[in-house]
Every structure is written in structure tokens, then in C-alpha cells.
Motif scaffolding. Structure first.
Motif, short mmCIF file in Angstrom:
data_model
loop_
_atom_site.label_atom_id
_atom_site.label_comp_id
_atom_site.label_asym_id
_atom_site.label_seq_id
_atom_site.Cartn_x
_atom_site.Cartn_y
_atom_site.Cartn_z
N GLY A 1 0.82 -1.21 0.00
CA GLY A 1 0.00 0.00 0.00
C GLY A 1 0.85 1.26 0.00
N PRO A 2 0.28 2.37 -0.50
CA PRO A 2 1.00 3.64 -0.47
C PRO A 2 1.06 4.19 0.95
N LYS A 3 1.99 5.08 1.21
CA LYS A 3 2.09 5.72 2.52
C LYS A 3 2.24 7.22 2.32
N ARG A 4 1.14 7.96 2.43
CA ARG A 4 1.21 9.41 2.29
C ARG A 4 0.47 10.06 3.44
N PRO A 5 1.03 9.99 4.65
CA PRO A 5 0.31 10.53 5.81
C PRO A 5 0.26 12.06 5.79
N LYS B 1 -5.39 13.49 7.67
CA LYS B 1 -5.69 12.06 7.51
C LYS B 1 -5.52 11.32 8.83
N GLN B 2 -4.52 11.76 9.60
CA GLN B 2 -4.21 11.03 10.82
C GLN B 2 -5.00 11.51 12.03
N GLU C 1 -4.09 2.42 1.12
CA GLU C 1 -3.23 2.97 2.16
C GLU C 1 -3.77 2.57 3.53
N ASP C 2 -2.86 2.14 4.39
CA ASP C 2 -3.23 1.71 5.73
C ASP C 2 -3.03 2.90 6.67
N ILE C 3 -4.12 3.59 6.99
CA ILE C 3 -4.00 4.81 7.79
C ILE C 3 -3.99 4.44 9.27
#
Lengths: 118, 332
Positions: free
Chosen positions: A30-34, A38-39, B64-66
Motif C-alpha cells: 500500500g502507499p504511505k502518504r500521511p 488524515k491522521q 493505504e493503511d492509515i
């Protein structure tokens, strides 16, 4: 005897490996664009009030305690139920006494309002 | 050594079949619910939407795993696994059919024949509640926390009613092993003697796996998804799979306890049809029933759920047990 539990261990290992494995693979793929938004904790778009860990209604604790007591009593019923046919009338009457004590406690928590949720 | 190899093979087969059934139960549910609501349901991926579960699975991998900033990270990540593992482990004690002979070797159609199977099932379904509880708590989100607490209280309340209901079945069969309970039903199914227990068990089971009309922990309208609100990607999928695995194992356990397992009633036999077919057919019909009632019943209010469990199911289960005891003592 113990052999009967070995397959359970194998199934447990399969399930745990599967669960952790797919989590690992998806974290790799999966992509990781925090971003800060979003968080953030989701609260339907409102500003987040600081503490989600607020004290809980005492009802939940009462239910948990009542559950503990009654579940232990149900577990006591199981060995009796397995042997019911061989114990005969005497065993049945003994269990009626036990059940009567259980029902007194049940009536008590009912009257005290443990089971009321408004 | 032979025993180990046989066990690993059996586990692998059952595990694969279970995962496949979970995937296709989601499709069945979406299709059937769609038809109940006069729409088509998924029909784009493959013929009749048959590839939809595959497409969903692939999509979960690439999302994406948030992980929100203020969650309790280790618990947040482990909670979906804690939900899934007990849900899968329950199938270990379920007998699917009689023994068959493969390559001159008698193979029993169950992973293991445990003499405390009923206790094992009750225990594991209790552990299953931890997944939702820990997930909701670790999310540090008010909706999640409320969903988690409701889920915990509801599960333990109905586990009590379920345990009480099963006492009457155990009295009749005199064993806690599912294989023996099924073997005792070759002629008369337990449902013929215990219709009340059957209804109680189905209600308590639906509440225990948090399905409509008891899906309080999720309650889309008020809790926006409940305990899994902060979950995304594969972690959400694991919760979802745990739910469906629970549904399948509940159906299988009900078939074993009340509907005669792999037996037809009154000792009927149909030539050339393997007995496992009857087991699968009954489980399938029960799952269809679970989906059907989801499309039919509205959700109960939380106080109504707790009332139903503690003030109705419990007393009825106790009375049912007493009646069973009196009748069995009278006819000896």
C-alpha cells in the motif's frame, strides 16, 4: 488425549500466520502518504474533543460482574449435564437446590436494577 | 509422523475452504440483500459478479493503511488479528461428515475430536469479543469506544444465555463432543425434542456474532461504524473476515447441535450422495436465513437488547432446562 489438541495448535499457527502475513503484505504494497488531517481522529468533521478515554457508565461493570457469577454457575452445570442420565433423580434434585440458590441471586440483581438500561 | 502430516493436510484443506467460503459468503450476502431491496448487487466483476470477492481482496492489499496519530499502536495493529484467529480456530472441532477412505487410509472428516468441544466453542467465542473491544479501545475514538463497550457487554450477556441453552442439549446427548452429539442424531434430530432451545440458540448466536438485528456495536446510523471506525485497508478486512467466519461457524455449530450434522432425519439414506453434502447444504441454508433476516428486521435499541438477553432468554433457557430434566427423569 493430548494428541487431540495438536491439530488445534496447527490451525492456530495457520490462522495467526495468515492474519499477520496479510497485514505485512498490505503494509508493503500500500502507499504511505500521511497528512495531519488524515491522521486526525475521526469525529464526523467536528473538532476533536481531547479525551476519548472518558469514564464509562457503571452499568457495564455491573453487567460484567453479574456475567462472571452466572457464567461460573453455568460451567458448574456442564459436568452435571454430561452425567445427567447416570445420576438419576437424586442428582436432579441436588441440581434443583443449586439452581434455586442461583435464581435467588438472579431475582436479587433484577430487583436491585442491575438489568435496567433506562 | 503420519498423524502430523495428516493433521497439517486437513488443517490446510479446511483453512482454504473456510477462507473461500468467507469470500463467497460476502458475495452471497451482497447479491441476496440486493435482490431483497430490488436491486442487482455487484454484477460488474466477472459473470454475475463472481469475481467480486477477488477484486475486493486485491483492492484491500493496495489501499493505504492509515494509522491515526493518537492510537495505541501495538494494540491497534494486533486487534484485527485477535478478532480473526479465534473465529477461524472454532472450526477445528466441527465434524463435517463421516469418515472416508483415501488411498486405503481412513480419514475422519473433522480436524480433531475434542471431548470438551462445546466448552472450547464457548471459550473461543468469548475471546472473539476481545478483538472488537481492544480495537475500539485502542482507536482512541468516542464512537469506537462506545461500540467496543456495547459489543463486550452484549457478547457476554448472550454468551450466558447460549451456555444455559446448551445445557439441555448436553443433558440429552450426555457428551460435550460434537462428534458424539451428531452421532446421537442419526434417527431423531435434536430440534425435534428441543425446538425452544433451537430458537434460543439462534437468537443468542446472532447476538453473539453481532449480526442484525443485534448489530449494536456497528450501528451505522448512530455510531458511524462502531469499533472499526478508525480501521482501513487490510486491518478492516480482517475484522470483516472474522465476522463472516463467525457467521459460518455459527451455522455449522447449529447444524451439529440441532439439525443432525451430516445425517438425514429418521435414518433416511440417499444412495450415491456423500454425507458431507447434507452438512454443506444445511449450513448454506442457515447462512441464507441469516442474510434474509438481516434484510427483514430493523435494529433493536440497546436497552431492548440487554432486556431480551437477561430478562427473557435467560429465564426461558432455565425453564427449558428444568422441563428437559423433569421429562427425562420421568421417562427414565
Amino acid at each position: 488425549m493430548l494428541q487431540n489438541f495438536v491439530p488445534v495448535l496447527i490451525l492456530f499457527l495457520f490462522a495467526a500466520a495468515f492474519g499477520l502475513g496479510v497485514l505485512l503484505i498490505s503494509s508493503l504494497l500500500g502507499p504511505k502518504r500521511p497528512t495531519a488531517a488524515k491522521q486526525a481522529t475521526y469525529e464526523c468533521g467536528m473538532d476533536v474533543q481531547p479525551d476519548a478515554r472518558r469514564p464509562l457508565d457503571v452499568k457495564y461493570y455491573l453487567i460484567a460482574m453479574a456475567f462472571l457469577i452466572f457464567d461460573v454457575e453455568v460451567i458448574f452445570l456442564y459436568p452435571w449435564a454430561v452425567q445427567f442420565k447416570s445420576l438419576g433423580l437424586f442428582g436432579f434434585i441436588e441440581m434443583l437446590v443449586f439452581l434455586f440458590i442461583l435464581l435467588v441471586g438472579y431475582a436479587y440483581i433484577w430487583k436491585k436494577g442491575v438489568l435496567e438500561w433506562e | 509422523m503420519d498423524f502430523l502430516i495428516e493433521s497439517v493436510l486437513k488443517v490446510a484443506v479446511v483453512f482454504g475452504v473456510l477462507l473461500g467460503s468467507v469470500a463467497y459468503t460476502t458475495l452471497l450476502e451482497r447479491k441476496f440483500l440486493g435482490r431483497l431491496q430490488v436491486r442487482h448487487g455487484p454484477n460488474r466483476a466477472g459473470p454475475f459478479g463472481l469475481l467480486q470477492p477477488l477484486a475486493d481482496g486485491l483492492k484491500f492489499f493496495f489501499k493505504e493503511d492509515i494509522v491515526p496519530a493518537n492510537v495505541d499502536k501495538p494494540v491497534f495493529i494486533l486487534a484485527p488479528v485477535i478478532a480473526l484467529v479465534p473465529a477461524i480456530c472454532i472450526v477445528a472441532v466441527i465434524p463435517f461428515g463421516d469418515s472416508v477412505t483415501i488411498f486405503g487410509r481412513e480419514v475422519k472428516m473433522h480436524i480433531t475430536d475434542m471431548n470438551v468441544a462445546v466448552l472450547y466453542i464457548l471459550g473461543l467465542s468469548g475471546i472473539g469479543a476481545y478483538g472488537a473491544m481492544l480495537g475500539g479501545w485502542a482507536s482512541n475514538n468516542k464512537y469506537g469506544l462506545i461500540g467496543a463497550m456495547r459489543s463486550g457487554a452484549q457478547t457476554i450477556s448472550y454468551e450466558l444465555a447460549m451456555g444455559m441453552t446448551l445445557v439441555s442439549i448436553i443433558m440429552m446427548s450426555g457428551s460435550l463432543s460434537l462428534t458424539k452429539i451428531v452421532a446421537g442424531q442419526t434417527f431423531y434430530w435434536n430440534i425435534f425434542f428441543q425446538p425452544v432451545a433451537f430458537v434460543l440458540f439462534i437468537i443468542a448466536g446472532l447476538a453473539e456474532i453481532n449480526r442484525t438485528p443485534f448489530d449494536m456495536p456497528e450501528a451505522e446510523a448512530e455510531l458511524a461504524c462502531g469499533f472499526n471506525i478508525e480501521y482501513s485497508s487490510m486491518k478492516f478486512a480482517l475484522f470483516f473476515m472474522a465476522e463472516y467466519a463467525h457467521m459460518i461457524s455459527l451455522a455449522a455449530i447449529t447444524v451439529c447441535l440441532f439439525l443432525g450434522g451430516w445425517n438425514l432425519p429418521f435414518g433416511w439414506e440417499v444412495p450415491f450422495v456423500p454425507k458431507i453434502f447434507w452438512f454443506i447444504a444445511k449450513v448454506f441454508l442457515l447462512i441464507v436465513f441469516f442474510i434474509w433476516e438481516r434484510g427483514t428486521f430493523p435494529r433493536l435499541r440497546y436497552d431492548q437488547i440487554m432486556n431480551l438477553g437477561w430478562k427473557w432468554l435467560m429465564p426461558i433457557a432455565i425453564v427449558n432446562m428444568l422441563v428437559t430434566g423433569v421429562v427425562m427423569t420421568l421417562i427414565g
